[in-house]
Design a protein around this motif. Structure first.
Motif, PDB file in Angstrom:
ATOM      1  N   VAL A  71       0.831  -1.207   0.000  1.00 52.15           N
ATOM      2  CA  VAL A  71       0.000   0.000   0.000  1.00 52.15           C
ATOM      3  C   VAL A  71       0.864   1.254   0.000  1.00 52.15           C
ATOM      4  CG1 VAL A  71      -1.647   1.357   1.356  1.00 52.15           C
ATOM      5  CG2 VAL A  71      -1.999  -1.096   1.066  1.00 52.15           C
ATOM      6  N   LEU A  72       1.906   1.261   0.835  1.00 54.23           N
ATOM      7  CA  LEU A  72       2.768   2.441   0.908  1.00 54.23           C
ATOM      8  C   LEU A  72       3.562   2.631  -0.384  1.00 54.23           C
ATOM      9  CD1 LEU A  72       4.113   2.486   4.564  1.00 54.23           C
ATOM     10  CD2 LEU A  72       2.056   3.483   3.581  1.00 54.23           C
ATOM     11  N   THR A  73       3.923   1.537  -1.028  1.00 54.92           N
ATOM     12  CA  THR A  73       4.595   1.653  -2.325  1.00 54.92           C
ATOM     13  C   THR A  73       3.686   2.336  -3.342  1.00 54.92           C
ATOM     14  OG1 THR A  73       5.912  -0.332  -1.895  1.00 54.92           O
ATOM     15  CG2 THR A  73       5.702   0.363  -4.191  1.00 54.92           C
ATOM     16  N   ALA A  74       2.401   2.011  -3.298  1.00 48.97           N
ATOM     17  CA  ALA A  74       1.449   2.635  -4.214  1.00 48.97           C
ATOM     18  C   ALA A  74       1.282   4.125  -3.932  1.00 48.97           C
ATOM     19  CB  ALA A  74       0.104   1.927  -4.124  1.00 48.97           C
ATOM     20  N   THR A  75       1.377   4.531  -2.661  1.00 45.72           N
ATOM     21  CA  THR A  75       1.189   5.946  -2.326  1.00 45.72           C
ATOM     22  C   THR A  75       2.354   6.821  -2.793  1.00 45.72           C
ATOM     23  OG1 THR A  75       2.204   5.696  -0.129  1.00 45.72           O
ATOM     24  CG2 THR A  75      -0.180   5.361  -0.297  1.00 45.72           C
ATOM     25  N   LEU A  76       3.498   6.219  -3.103  1.00 42.27           N
ATOM     26  CA  LEU A  76       4.629   7.021  -3.564  1.00 42.27           C
ATOM     27  C   LEU A  76       4.330   7.737  -4.874  1.00 42.27           C
ATOM     28  CD1 LEU A  76       7.656   4.662  -2.759  1.00 42.27           C
ATOM     29  CD2 LEU A  76       6.896   6.684  -1.503  1.00 42.27           C
ATOM     30  N   SER A  77       3.392   7.200  -5.667  1.00 41.72           N
ATOM     31  CA  SER A  77       3.025   7.856  -6.920  1.00 41.72           C
ATOM     32  C   SER A  77       2.400   9.226  -6.663  1.00 41.72           C
ATOM     33  CB  SER A  77       2.063   6.970  -7.711  1.00 41.72           C
ATOM     34  OG  SER A  77       0.853   6.774  -6.991  1.00 41.72           O
ATOM     35  N   VAL A  78       1.766   9.406  -5.511  1.00 40.07           N
ATOM     36  CA  VAL A  78       1.188  10.707  -5.161  1.00 40.07           C
ATOM     37  C   VAL A  78       2.282  11.769  -5.103  1.00 40.07           C
ATOM     38  CG1 VAL A  78      -0.007  11.995  -3.349  1.00 40.07           C
ATOM     39  CG2 VAL A  78      -0.738   9.666  -3.920  1.00 40.07           C
ATOM     40  N   TYR A  79       3.393  11.439  -4.488  1.00 40.44           N
ATOM     41  CA  TYR A  79       4.510  12.389  -4.372  1.00 40.44           C
ATOM     42  C   TYR A  79       5.207  12.571  -5.717  1.00 40.44           C
ATOM     43  CZ  TYR A  79       3.796  11.645   0.605  1.00 40.44           C
ATOM     44  OH  TYR A  79       3.246  11.572   1.858  1.00 40.44           O
ATOM     45  N   LYS A  80       5.367  11.478  -6.448  1.00 37.30           N
ATOM     46  CA  LYS A  80       6.069  11.556  -7.733  1.00 37.30           C
ATOM     47  C   LYS A  80       5.312  12.427  -8.724  1.00 37.30           C
ATOM     48  CE  LYS A  80       8.132   8.641 -11.310  1.00 37.30           C
ATOM     49  NZ  LYS A  80       8.347   7.246 -11.770  1.00 37.30           N
ATOM     50  N   ARG A  81       3.983  12.314  -8.755  1.00 36.63           N
ATOM     51  CA  ARG A  81       3.185  13.106  -9.697  1.00 36.63           C
ATOM     52  C   ARG A  81       3.193  14.582  -9.347  1.00 36.63           C
ATOM     53  NH1 ARG A  81      -2.598  10.684 -10.075  1.00 36.63           N
ATOM     54  NH2 ARG A  81      -2.788  12.412 -11.579  1.00 36.63           N
ATOM     55  N   ARG A  82       3.569  14.914  -8.136  1.00 34.54           N
ATOM     56  CA  ARG A  82       3.635  16.309  -7.706  1.00 34.54           C
ATOM     57  C   ARG A  82       5.071  16.807  -7.585  1.00 34.54           C
ATOM     58  NH1 ARG A  82      -0.617  13.746  -6.513  1.00 34.54           N
ATOM     59  NH2 ARG A  82      -2.653  14.765  -6.302  1.00 34.54           N
ATOM     60  N   GLU A  83       6.006  15.990  -8.060  1.00 32.14           N
ATOM     61  CA  GLU A  83       7.429  16.335  -8.033  1.00 32.14           C
ATOM     62  C   GLU A  83       7.889  16.647  -6.617  1.00 32.14           C
ATOM     63  OE1 GLU A  83       8.200  19.427 -10.824  1.00 32.14           O
ATOM     64  OE2 GLU A  83       7.871  18.155 -12.567  1.00 32.14           O
ATOM     65  N   LEU A  84       7.434  15.850  -5.673  1.00 35.14           N
ATOM     66  CA  LEU A  84       7.803  16.010  -4.273  1.00 35.14           C
ATOM     67  C   LEU A  84       8.674  14.834  -3.842  1.00 35.14           C
ATOM     68  CD1 LEU A  84       4.342  17.049  -2.763  1.00 35.14           C
ATOM     69  CD2 LEU A  84       6.294  18.545  -3.246  1.00 35.14           C
ATOM     70  N   PRO A  85       9.556  15.061  -2.871  1.00 30.09           N
ATOM     71  CA  PRO A  85      10.353  13.948  -2.341  1.00 30.09           C
ATOM     72  C   PRO A  85       9.466  13.009  -1.540  1.00 30.09           C
ATOM     73  CG  PRO A  85      10.724  15.915  -1.041  1.00 30.09           C
ATOM     74  CD  PRO A  85       9.883  16.344  -2.205  1.00 30.09           C
ATOM     75  N   PRO A  86       9.907  11.782  -1.319  1.00 27.77           N
ATOM     76  CA  PRO A  86       9.132  10.860  -0.474  1.00 27.77           C
ATOM     77  C   PRO A  86       8.941  11.443   0.913  1.00 27.77           C
ATOM     78  CG  PRO A  86      10.874   9.692  -1.639  1.00 27.77           C
ATOM     79  CD  PRO A  86      11.124  11.161  -1.848  1.00 27.77           C
ATOM     80  N   PRO A  87       7.935  10.985   1.640  1.00 29.80           N
ATOM     81  CA  PRO A  87       7.684  11.540   2.976  1.00 29.80           C
ATOM     82  C   PRO A  87       8.829  11.250   3.927  1.00 29.80           C
ATOM     83  CG  PRO A  87       6.394   9.543   2.634  1.00 29.80           C
ATOM     84  CD  PRO A  87       6.993   9.897   1.311  1.00 29.80           C
ATOM     85  N   GLU A  88       8.981  12.133   4.903  1.00 25.28           N
ATOM     86  CA  GLU A  88      10.024  11.934   5.896  1.00 25.28           C
ATOM     87  C   GLU A  88       9.725  10.687   6.729  1.00 25.28           C
ATOM     88  OE1 GLU A  88      10.541  15.359   8.267  1.00 25.28           O
ATOM     89  OE2 GLU A  88      11.194  16.639   6.612  1.00 25.28           O
ATOM     90  N   VAL A  89      10.794  10.034   7.141  1.00 25.50           N
ATOM     91  CA  VAL A  89      10.653   8.782   7.881  1.00 25.50           C
ATOM     92  C   VAL A  89      10.048   9.046   9.254  1.00 25.50           C
ATOM     93  CG1 VAL A  89      11.916   6.872   8.934  1.00 25.50           C
ATOM     94  CG2 VAL A  89      12.559   7.706   6.667  1.00 25.50           C
ATOM     95  N   ILE A  90       9.079   8.225   9.637  1.00 33.62           N
ATOM     96  CA  ILE A  90       8.517   8.271  10.976  1.00 33.62           C
ATOM     97  C   ILE A  90       9.356   7.344  11.857  1.00 33.62           C
ATOM     98  CG2 ILE A  90       6.493   7.779  12.396  1.00 33.62           C
ATOM     99  CD1 ILE A  90       4.761   8.305   9.957  1.00 33.62           C
ATOM    100  N   TYR A  91       9.963   7.898  12.881  1.00 36.60           N
ATOM    101  CA  TYR A  91      10.889   7.108  13.687  1.00 36.60           C
ATOM    102  C   TYR A  91      10.193   6.002  14.457  1.00 36.60           C
ATOM    103  CZ  TYR A  91      14.619  10.294  12.481  1.00 36.60           C
ATOM    104  OH  TYR A  91      15.545  11.008  11.775  1.00 36.60           O
ATOM    105  N   LEU A  92       8.901   6.171  14.708  1.00 38.51           N
ATOM    106  CA  LEU A  92       8.141   5.083  15.317  1.00 38.51           C
ATOM    107  C   LEU A  92       8.095   3.881  14.383  1.00 38.51           C
ATOM    108  CD1 LEU A  92       6.493   4.299  17.812  1.00 38.51           C
ATOM    109  CD2 LEU A  92       4.457   5.174  16.640  1.00 38.51           C
ATOM    110  N   GLY A  93       8.075   4.147  13.074  1.00 36.26           N
ATOM    111  CA  GLY A  93       8.123   3.060  12.101  1.00 36.26           C
ATOM    112  C   GLY A  93       9.453   2.325  12.135  1.00 36.26           C
ATOM    113  N   LYS A  94      10.541   3.078  12.359  1.00 33.05           N
ATOM    114  CA  LYS A  94      11.846   2.435  12.499  1.00 33.05           C
ATOM    115  C   LYS A  94      11.874   1.518  13.716  1.00 33.05           C
ATOM    116  CE  LYS A  94      15.028   5.573  10.148  1.00 33.05           C
ATOM    117  NZ  LYS A  94      16.297   6.324  10.273  1.00 33.05           N
TER     118      LYS A  94
END
Length: 259
Positions: free
Chosen positions: A169-192
């Protein structure tokens, strides 16, 4: 404040910061900060956003070009060794049922995964290949280990499906940033932290199948880490998805912007 409105405000703020950083980088190119008086000290320049940034020296540019294109580096060698360990781990766990050796290989993979990032910074050996190879090996190890654990009956299939589905699901959401010429979202340290808990749970679950005194502790401790890690891993997936939805609502895609 609702969850969606919170994600919307945070996404807009992060987008503004990301665009400011990107404008700075486009103005001055790639650069590295050094302490005044050191070799390759960067002189300050003013960017379009009004911030002072250091200017890259010729020595920095030469060194960056060398390491960016290098293939034979210590971190890359460690990543390749981990990649070669994937089929060996599957053979040990599923064919030979050598749980002790599989456990040792899984622990060694985690140690080398920690070391390659540290060594890349310590030895100044970051490279384009390493930036692609390291996360690829990490995901491959995680997916194959989950699949092997399900086959061996060490983990419920639905837990593995939730973890893999979250990444899809998160891989699919990366297209949202790519289509807007934005970098990927910042890492959430809780996810780490959740990823660390999951990667720690797998060796402990395997240790619980071995014939030794701490087998019971391994099963209990590994199960606890698996439950906590899965819950937090899924929650951070919701947070990442909320950010992507907020970005999609707040900012039109590049191809759909009006002049």
């Amino acid at each position: 404040m609702t969850f969606v409105s919170f994600c919307h405000r945070r996404a807009v703020a992060e987008t503004i910061l990301a665009r400011a950083r990107r404008a700075d980088v486009r103005k001055i190119g790639a650069w590295r900060w050094r302490e005044p008086g050191s070799v390759g000290y960067a002189r300050g320049v003013t960017t379009d956003s009004g911030t002072a940034q250091p200017e890259e020296s010729p020595a920095d540019g030469a060194r960056r070009g060398v390491f960016a294109d290098r293939v034979l580096t210590v971190p890359n060698v460690l990543s390749v060794l981990r990649l070669l360990g994937v089929p060996l781990f599957l053979w040990l766990l599923l064919i030979e049922r050598a749980d002790g050796w599989a456990f040792a290989l899984l622990v060694a993979s985690g140690v080398t995964d920690f070391l390659d990032g540290k060594l890349a910074r310590l030895l100044d050996q970051s490279s384009r290949l390493g930036a692609l190879l390291d996360p690829f090996v990490d995901r491959l190890y995680l997916v194959t280990t989950l699949a092997a654990f399900v086959i061996r009956g060490l983990m419920p299939w639905w837990v593995a499906a939730l973890l893999v589905g979250r990444d899809l699901v998160l891989t699919a959401t990366l297209s949202v940033y790519k289509r807007r010429e934005l970098p990927p979202p910042e890492v959430i340290y809780l996810g780490k932290a959740a990823t660390f808990a999951l990667m720690s749970a797998l060796p402990w679950l395997l240790a619980g199948q071995m014939d030794w005194a701490a087998a019971g502790f391994g099963r209990a401790f590994g199960g606890a880490l698996l439950i906590w890690g899965t819950a937090v891993y899924l929650w951070t997936g919701v947070l990442y998805t909320g950010r992507a939805i907020a970005i999609a609502r707040a900012i039109p895609a590049v191809g759909h912007r009006t002049a």
